[in-house]
Enzyme design. Sequence first.
Site: not given
Length: 375
Positions: A40, A42, A45, A62, A169
Amino acid sequence: MKTKGALIWEFNQPWSIEEIEIGDPVQDEVKIQMEAAGMCHSDHHLVTGGIPMGGFPVLGGHEGAGIVTEVGAGVEGLEPGDHVVLSFIPSCGTCPSCQAGMRNLCDLGALLLSGTAVADGTNRIHAKGQPVFPMTLLGTFSPYMVVHKSSVVKIDPSIPFEVACLVGCGVTTGYGSAVRSGDIRPGDDVAVVGVGGVGMSALQGAVTAGARNIFVIEPIEWKRDAALKFGATHAYPDIESAFAGVAEATAGLMAKKVIVTVGELDGKDIDTYLNLTSKGGTCVVTAIGSMLDTEVTLNLAMLTLMQKNLQGTIFGGGNPHHDIPQLLSMYKAGKLNLDDMITRQYKLEQINDGYKDMLEGRNIRGVIRYTDEDR
């Protein structure tokens, strides 16, 4: 036990595959042999510092699916051999937020970036003698995990692991952004800005909810073509060209619902997204920006006078223990296309290649697939 994982030791450095040590399950914890992990945006990030963890090193990942190998005391409804998906938001079911029906905002989420285990407040993962901070208390970029029971969702064992991991997610977040947070109704005109894994799931949610026109804004041509196959009615390379097309198709009313699922949110673009939104409409901000970014461009007068809604959302506003099995049942029934969202599969050692492909627009979703060589 000793295993391996993808770590970062400082910002803006590549992922490093290194030996890690994880603890055995204690009260209320579950040990899982991981089979697949979604890649992902994220997690990128973490690399840039947009999502700052409690310290370094950080174990990424995650989105994940695997097989339960051991359960600690106090764990009910799970046993060795069960196939499971990891929810990146823990959901205890008993805190005030969960009791109020907001299980995606479970109070255990306050610990997500701390790196310390829900069960006993300790650092359960170590590398080179140092405590490791796992992404959202998970760390699916490792072939083994020990996690709190509130993050574990049992699933139908017939679902392929590489598909199942996506609903931890991206799919649940995107789909829920459309049907829950966005509350798309039959006949609504909908715009989806950015069609990676989350955006393509939001698009499918809009289709399922009965949207009339579905406008996709995506700079990468092959993704626009893919979006049309997933059910979009119009596709544009940028916001500027989308304005004219949306205005024409809606007789100037614009999109009733706008779902923002870009890779990285920039505050200066918020007003642009709201200009794409109709009077009385809702702009759902699913994409995440840097936690350090507090600057937003917004015409406050028009927000009031046009009675528009600016709606944030996490995990699509849903209940992971309900939505994850439901979405997978829709996949099994042929009502949700998850197979075509998986563009490439990688080995854990290829994680930097996978994120390069993501950043350069070559993937809808990349998946790490673990094998016996990783055990």
